[in-house]
Motif scaffolding. Structure first.
Motif, PDB file in Angstrom:
ATOM      1  N   ILE A  70       1.112  -1.169  -0.373  1.00  0.00           N
ATOM      2  CA  ILE A  70       0.005   0.671  -0.539  1.00  0.00           C
ATOM      3  C   ILE A  70       0.723   1.390  -0.413  1.00  0.00           C
ATOM      4  O   ILE A  70       0.506   1.758  -0.164  1.00  0.00           O
ATOM      5  CB  ILE A  70      -0.696  -0.176   1.429  1.00  0.00           C
ATOM      6  CG1 ILE A  70      -1.654  -0.916   0.951  1.00  0.00           C
ATOM      7  CG2 ILE A  70      -1.455   0.964   1.875  1.00  0.00           C
ATOM      8  CD1 ILE A  70      -2.819  -1.208   2.696  1.00  0.00           C
ATOM      9  N   LEU A  71       2.293   1.517   0.713  1.00  0.00           N
ATOM     10  CA  LEU A  71       2.943   2.564   1.023  1.00  0.00           C
ATOM     11  C   LEU A  71       3.222   2.447  -0.791  1.00  0.00           C
ATOM     12  O   LEU A  71       3.379   3.906  -0.942  1.00  0.00           O
ATOM     13  CB  LEU A  71       3.867   2.274   1.719  1.00  0.00           C
ATOM     14  CG  LEU A  71       3.357   2.468   3.484  1.00  0.00           C
ATOM     15  CD1 LEU A  71       4.377   1.883   4.596  1.00  0.00           C
ATOM     16  CD2 LEU A  71       3.214   3.174   3.868  1.00  0.00           C
ATOM     17  N   SER A 122      -1.667  14.595   3.619  1.00  0.00           N
ATOM     18  CA  SER A 122      -2.724  14.266   3.773  1.00  0.00           C
ATOM     19  C   SER A 122      -2.947  12.420   3.242  1.00  0.00           C
ATOM     20  O   SER A 122      -3.716  11.871   4.196  1.00  0.00           O
ATOM     21  CB  SER A 122      -3.627  14.860   2.352  1.00  0.00           C
ATOM     22  OG  SER A 122      -3.616  16.501   2.860  1.00  0.00           O
ATOM     23  N   ILE A 123      -2.312  11.816   2.267  1.00  0.00           N
ATOM     24  CA  ILE A 123      -1.576  10.592   1.929  1.00  0.00           C
ATOM     25  C   ILE A 123      -1.277  10.139   3.312  1.00  0.00           C
ATOM     26  O   ILE A 123      -1.988   8.842   4.060  1.00  0.00           O
ATOM     27  CB  ILE A 123      -1.317  10.445   0.515  1.00  0.00           C
ATOM     28  CG1 ILE A 123      -1.615  10.948  -0.197  1.00  0.00           C
ATOM     29  CG2 ILE A 123      -0.564   8.431   0.634  1.00  0.00           C
ATOM     30  CD1 ILE A 123      -1.400  10.908  -2.334  1.00  0.00           C
ATOM     31  N   PHE A 124      -0.182  10.637   3.643  1.00  0.00           N
ATOM     32  CA  PHE A 124       0.955   9.518   4.812  1.00  0.00           C
ATOM     33  C   PHE A 124       0.381   9.746   6.138  1.00  0.00           C
ATOM     34  O   PHE A 124       0.957   8.897   6.424  1.00  0.00           O
ATOM     35  CB  PHE A 124       2.470   9.331   3.839  1.00  0.00           C
ATOM     36  CG  PHE A 124       2.906   9.391   3.003  1.00  0.00           C
ATOM     37  CD1 PHE A 124       2.177   7.628   2.753  1.00  0.00           C
ATOM     38  CD2 PHE A 124       2.713   9.554   1.498  1.00  0.00           C
ATOM     39  CE1 PHE A 124       3.035   7.088   1.462  1.00  0.00           C
ATOM     40  CE2 PHE A 124       2.986   9.452   0.308  1.00  0.00           C
ATOM     41  CZ  PHE A 124       2.899   7.981   0.279  1.00  0.00           C
ATOM     42  N   TYR A 137      -2.860   7.914   6.901  1.00  0.00           N
ATOM     43  CA  TYR A 137      -2.849   6.153   7.250  1.00  0.00           C
ATOM     44  C   TYR A 137      -1.736   5.520   7.929  1.00  0.00           C
ATOM     45  O   TYR A 137      -1.864   4.892   8.609  1.00  0.00           O
ATOM     46  CB  TYR A 137      -1.818   6.172   5.386  1.00  0.00           C
ATOM     47  CG  TYR A 137      -1.360   4.823   5.060  1.00  0.00           C
ATOM     48  CD1 TYR A 137      -2.995   3.853   5.501  1.00  0.00           C
ATOM     49  CD2 TYR A 137      -1.239   4.547   5.158  1.00  0.00           C
ATOM     50  CE1 TYR A 137      -2.718   2.709   4.938  1.00  0.00           C
ATOM     51  CE2 TYR A 137      -0.712   2.544   5.415  1.00  0.00           C
ATOM     52  CZ  TYR A 137      -1.750   1.964   4.478  1.00  0.00           C
ATOM     53  OH  TYR A 137      -1.706   0.307   4.821  1.00  0.00           O
ATOM     54  N   GLU A 187       2.502   1.752  -3.698  1.00  0.00           N
ATOM     55  CA  GLU A 187       1.185   2.147  -4.387  1.00  0.00           C
ATOM     56  C   GLU A 187       0.724   3.533  -4.413  1.00  0.00           C
ATOM     57  O   GLU A 187       0.067   4.561  -5.376  1.00  0.00           O
ATOM     58  CB  GLU A 187       0.159   1.455  -4.320  1.00  0.00           C
ATOM     59  CG  GLU A 187       0.498   0.238  -4.752  1.00  0.00           C
ATOM     60  CD  GLU A 187       0.850  -0.177  -6.474  1.00  0.00           C
ATOM     61  OE1 GLU A 187       0.365   1.003  -7.077  1.00  0.00           O
ATOM     62  OE2 GLU A 187       1.696  -0.517  -6.520  1.00  0.00           O
ATOM     63  N   GLN A 188       0.909   4.315  -2.733  1.00  0.00           N
ATOM     64  CA  GLN A 188       0.709   5.667  -2.623  1.00  0.00           C
ATOM     65  C   GLN A 188       1.274   6.399  -3.189  1.00  0.00           C
ATOM     66  O   GLN A 188       0.911   7.319  -3.486  1.00  0.00           O
ATOM     67  CB  GLN A 188      -0.028   5.826  -1.539  1.00  0.00           C
ATOM     68  CG  GLN A 188      -0.935   4.904  -0.353  1.00  0.00           C
ATOM     69  CD  GLN A 188      -1.089   5.148   1.468  1.00  0.00           C
ATOM     70  OE1 GLN A 188       0.283   5.070   2.192  1.00  0.00           O
ATOM     71  NE2 GLN A 188      -1.784   5.430   1.751  1.00  0.00           N
ATOM     72  N   LEU A 189       3.156   5.896  -3.391  1.00  0.00           N
ATOM     73  CA  LEU A 189       3.650   7.347  -4.372  1.00  0.00           C
ATOM     74  C   LEU A 189       3.454   6.978  -5.400  1.00  0.00           C
ATOM     75  O   LEU A 189       3.463   8.250  -5.360  1.00  0.00           O
ATOM     76  CB  LEU A 189       5.201   6.494  -3.520  1.00  0.00           C
ATOM     77  CG  LEU A 189       5.419   6.750  -2.643  1.00  0.00           C
ATOM     78  CD1 LEU A 189       7.393   5.720  -2.043  1.00  0.00           C
ATOM     79  CD2 LEU A 189       6.401   8.467  -1.996  1.00  0.00           C
ATOM     80  N   ASN A 190       3.265   6.029  -5.730  1.00  0.00           N
ATOM     81  CA  ASN A 190       2.805   6.090  -7.270  1.00  0.00           C
ATOM     82  C   ASN A 190       1.249   7.138  -7.382  1.00  0.00           C
ATOM     83  O   ASN A 190       1.880   7.672  -8.685  1.00  0.00           O
ATOM     84  CB  ASN A 190       2.465   5.172  -7.765  1.00  0.00           C
ATOM     85  CG  ASN A 190       3.632   4.260  -8.099  1.00  0.00           C
ATOM     86  OD1 ASN A 190       4.964   4.410  -8.353  1.00  0.00           O
ATOM     87  ND2 ASN A 190       3.859   2.231  -7.602  1.00  0.00           N
ATOM     88  N   VAL A 191       0.525   6.662  -6.951  1.00  0.00           N
ATOM     89  CA  VAL A 191      -0.811   7.867  -6.979  1.00  0.00           C
ATOM     90  C   VAL A 191      -0.445   8.798  -6.608  1.00  0.00           C
ATOM     91  O   VAL A 191      -1.166  10.090  -7.274  1.00  0.00           O
ATOM     92  CB  VAL A 191      -1.666   7.443  -5.917  1.00  0.00           C
ATOM     93  CG1 VAL A 191      -2.469   8.199  -5.807  1.00  0.00           C
ATOM     94  CG2 VAL A 191      -3.372   5.577  -6.320  1.00  0.00           C
ATOM     95  N   MET A 192       0.523   9.234  -5.796  1.00  0.00           N
ATOM     96  CA  MET A 192       0.265  10.878  -5.571  1.00  0.00           C
ATOM     97  C   MET A 192       1.590  11.499  -6.499  1.00  0.00           C
ATOM     98  O   MET A 192       0.777  12.738  -7.213  1.00  0.00           O
ATOM     99  CB  MET A 192       1.845  10.350  -3.897  1.00  0.00           C
ATOM    100  CG  MET A 192       1.845  12.272  -4.207  1.00  0.00           C
ATOM    101  SD  MET A 192       2.532  12.548  -2.544  1.00  0.00           S
ATOM    102  CE  MET A 192       3.224  13.841  -2.374  1.00  0.00           C
TER     103      MET A 192
END
Length: 204
Positions: free
Chosen positions: A152-153, A179-181, A184, A155-160
């Motif tokens: 998840i961590l 807001s993302i990290f 979470y 993939e969150q980088l990729n989304v950002m």
């Protein structure tokens, strides 16, 4: 195999040139200047573009590892180290042109395999170890799924970094990161870990 006289650390200086011009199209003259050598010496040491790309990317991986060692020396807790790793990863990913990894995968398969091996043998286990350390020090919750959180961590980088999701002209990327990290990681933290996370983010 040529005798490499360029210091390994200096080879990473080729990476920004590849980002700017492309892996295939980066001029030898510009690469030689970035690596503080001459075109004939560069060609003698790296007779093919594949060889130069491969060793430049290996050198850049070592640069990342050196930065991680420095980060770990700066921050004592697993929570701070995790945030620091994410910030370094985000900075590196933000510099990569959109077509770079496609060109690497299709044109330089041996180097692409080395990048994938680095992710599977270094980056993934590094995050998993950090989460384990945080659990042992009671900063992360003991009931988290470490493999899933690691995925998840990443993939969150990729989304950002996806401009279709967060157009940089519409969003403050520092706020997107927070807001993302922040929320979470606070969610996987114990009360003590959340306190450290809040203090660390207050300094960003």
């Amino acid at each position: 195999m040529p005798d490499f006289t360029l210091p390994t650390a200096s080879l990473e200086a080729a990476i920004p040139v590849f980002y700017r011009y492309g892996l295939h199209d980066a001029p030898d003259a510009v690469l030689a200047t970035a690596l503080h050598t001459s075109e004939p010496d560069l060609t003698a040491q790296f007779p093919s573009r594949e060889l130069l790309v491969h060793h430049a990317i290996l050198a850049d991986m070592e640069r990342q590892k050196r930065e991680h060692v420095a980060l770990y020396a700066q921050y004592p807790s697993a929570v701070e180290r995790l945030y620091g790793l994410l910030q370094l990863g985000l900075r590196d990913l933000a510099a990569v042109p959109s077509n770079y990894y496609v060109d690497l995968q299709t044109g330089f398969p041996q180097t692409w395999d080395a990048v994938m091996n680095h992710l599977s043998s270094y980056s993934g286990p590094q995050l998993q170890q950090l989460l384990n350390d945080g659990i042992r020090s009671r900063l992360f919750r003991s009931d988290i799924n470490i493999q899933l959180v690691t995925k998840i961590l990443i993939e969150q980088l990729n989304v950002m970094l996806n401009p279709q999701v967060f157009p940089p002209d519409r969003y403050n990327m520092r706020e997107v990161f927070r807001s993302i990290f922040l929320y979470y990681i606070r969610g996987i933290c114990t009360d003590e870990g959340a306190r450290i996370a809040a203090e660390h983010f207050a300094r960003l």
